[in-house]
Scaffold this motif. Sequence first.
Motif, PDB file in Angstrom:
ATOM      1  N   GLY A 170      -5.277  -1.087 -12.104  1.00  0.00           N
ATOM      2  CA  GLY A 170      -5.898  -1.238 -10.794  1.00  0.00           C
ATOM      3  C   GLY A 170      -5.411  -0.234  -9.770  1.00  0.00           C
ATOM      4  O   GLY A 170      -6.019  -0.057  -8.720  1.00  0.00           O
ATOM      5  N   PHE A 171      -4.301   0.449 -10.061  1.00  0.00           N
ATOM      6  CA  PHE A 171      -3.810   1.467  -9.121  1.00  0.00           C
ATOM      7  C   PHE A 171      -4.749   2.666  -9.159  1.00  0.00           C
ATOM      8  O   PHE A 171      -5.323   2.996 -10.205  1.00  0.00           O
ATOM      9  N   GLU A 172      -4.880   3.330  -8.013  1.00  0.00           N
ATOM     10  CA  GLU A 172      -5.873   4.427  -7.874  1.00  0.00           C
ATOM     11  C   GLU A 172      -5.706   5.540  -8.916  1.00  0.00           C
ATOM     12  O   GLU A 172      -6.678   6.148  -9.341  1.00  0.00           O
ATOM     13  N   ASP A 173      -4.452   5.839  -9.311  1.00  0.00           N
ATOM     14  CA  ASP A 173      -4.205   6.944 -10.243  1.00  0.00           C
ATOM     15  C   ASP A 173      -3.857   6.365 -11.609  1.00  0.00           C
ATOM     16  O   ASP A 173      -2.759   5.852 -11.809  1.00  0.00           O
ATOM     17  N   GLN A 174      -4.792   6.428 -12.523  1.00  0.00           N
ATOM     18  CA  GLN A 174      -4.546   5.900 -13.877  1.00  0.00           C
ATOM     19  C   GLN A 174      -4.263   7.021 -14.872  1.00  0.00           C
ATOM     20  O   GLN A 174      -4.086   6.778 -16.061  1.00  0.00           O
ATOM     21  N   THR A 175      -4.249   8.271 -14.396  1.00  0.00           N
ATOM     22  CA  THR A 175      -4.112   9.386 -15.340  1.00  0.00           C
ATOM     23  C   THR A 175      -2.676   9.918 -15.416  1.00  0.00           C
ATOM     24  O   THR A 175      -2.300  10.529 -16.408  1.00  0.00           O
ATOM     25  N   TYR A 182       4.681  -4.965  -5.681  1.00  0.00           N
ATOM     26  CA  TYR A 182       3.303  -4.462  -5.850  1.00  0.00           C
ATOM     27  C   TYR A 182       2.417  -5.524  -6.492  1.00  0.00           C
ATOM     28  O   TYR A 182       1.357  -5.834  -5.999  1.00  0.00           O
ATOM     29  N   GLU A 206       0.175   4.451  -0.182  1.00  0.00           N
ATOM     30  CA  GLU A 206      -0.251   5.580   0.674  1.00  0.00           C
ATOM     31  C   GLU A 206       0.172   5.369   2.127  1.00  0.00           C
ATOM     32  O   GLU A 206       0.754   6.259   2.755  1.00  0.00           O
ATOM     33  N   ASN A 258       0.838  -1.201   0.000  1.00  0.00           N
ATOM     34  CA  ASN A 258       0.000   0.000   0.000  1.00  0.00           C
ATOM     35  C   ASN A 258       0.876   1.255   0.000  1.00  0.00           C
ATOM     36  O   ASN A 258       1.531   1.573   0.991  1.00  0.00           O
ATOM     37  N   LYS A 297       1.958  13.647  -4.232  1.00  0.00           N
ATOM     38  CA  LYS A 297       1.854  12.421  -5.033  1.00  0.00           C
ATOM     39  C   LYS A 297       1.073  12.752  -6.289  1.00  0.00           C
ATOM     40  O   LYS A 297       0.126  13.541  -6.259  1.00  0.00           O
TER      41      LYS A 297
END
Lengths: 185, 126
Positions: A75-80, A168, A6, A4, A22
Motif C-alpha cells: 500500500g505504500f506509494e513506492d513498491q519498486t 506506520y 512525505e 505520512n 527518497k
Amino acid sequence: MSFNVESYFSGLSDGNQILYYKGNIDSDLITRVLDMVEEKLISFNESPKLRKRVYNVLVESLQNLYHHAGAVPAGFEDQTSERFGILSINKIHDGYRIVTGNFIGAEETDELEKRIARINNSSNEEIIELYKHILNHQCISVKGGGGLGLVDIARKTGNKLGYVFNSYDADTYFFCLDILVNNNK
Amino acid sequence: MEPILIEGTPKTPTIKFDASSGVFEIKGRSIPENSVDFYKPLIDWLDSYKEDPNDKTIVNIRLEYFNTSSSKCILDVFKKLESIYKAKNEVEVNWYYEEDDEDMLEAGEDYESIIRVPFKMIEIVE
C-alpha cells in the motif's frame, strides 16, 4: 490514518536544505550523493575538519539505510524500491543536520531503541570504549553491517542521536534518525 | 609469492602488498558497502605470507576515509600482522593522518591499543 512519510520530511526543511532524496538506496546512489555533498561542502568553504565529519557521518548513515532498510509495506506509494530510504541534509548555523528514514519491522524496534539509548546515555569516553569493544569482539552481521555505525556517528559528532519510531501499520514502523554534525567536538 | 596490486577507486583503496620487499601499503578511501568482499583476498594473501615472512615487514596506512565495516577488516589485517610479529619477525605499522585530522589519529590509536605491533603515528603536513 497511518504516519505520512512525505509530510514528516517536508516539515524538516528550514529553507536551507542542500539535499533531499527518497527512493531506492543502492551503491551507485550512495556514490553520487557523497560526491555531490563533498562538492557542496567545498563550495561552502567549510573547514576540512567539519567536511570530513559530515562526509564520514553521511557514509555511515547511507550505509545503515543500505544494510538495514526494511521491506516496504503493502500500500505504500513506492513498491519498486528494494531498499527504500529517505535522506535530508540541511545546513544550519554551525553545521549540518542529517536526517534519514527507513521502514523497520515492529519486532526490531525494541532492540534498536536499546542500542541508541545505550549510546545516548554514554559519556564520550564510554563511547570510545564501546567502539573499541565492538570493533574487537563483534563479527560483521549477515546483513553486512558492522554494528559500529551508530556508535561511530555519536563518537564523531559528540552529539546525542535524535530518533523517532513512527507507527506506520500493525507490523511496520518508519524509523527516523536525526543527526547534528557541528563543531561541538 | 605474487604481489597484490589493486588500483584505488572512489570507494576502495589502492593496495600494494609486495612480499619480496616486505613493504605493504593501503592508501585512499575505504568505504565500500561490502568490505568483506574487498578485503578477503588480502587476508588470504597474508595467511600465505605469514608462513614465510620477510625479516622485516613495513605497513604504510594512508587512509583519507574509512567506513566502520572496513574498520573491522583492517583490524583483521592487523591481526595477521600481529601473528607475524609474535613469531619473532619485525613488523612496523606507519599510520599516516592529515594535519588536524584528529579523528584519523584517534582511529590509529584505537588499533594501537588493540594490536600488539609497534605503531608510528605520522602527521602529513602539506
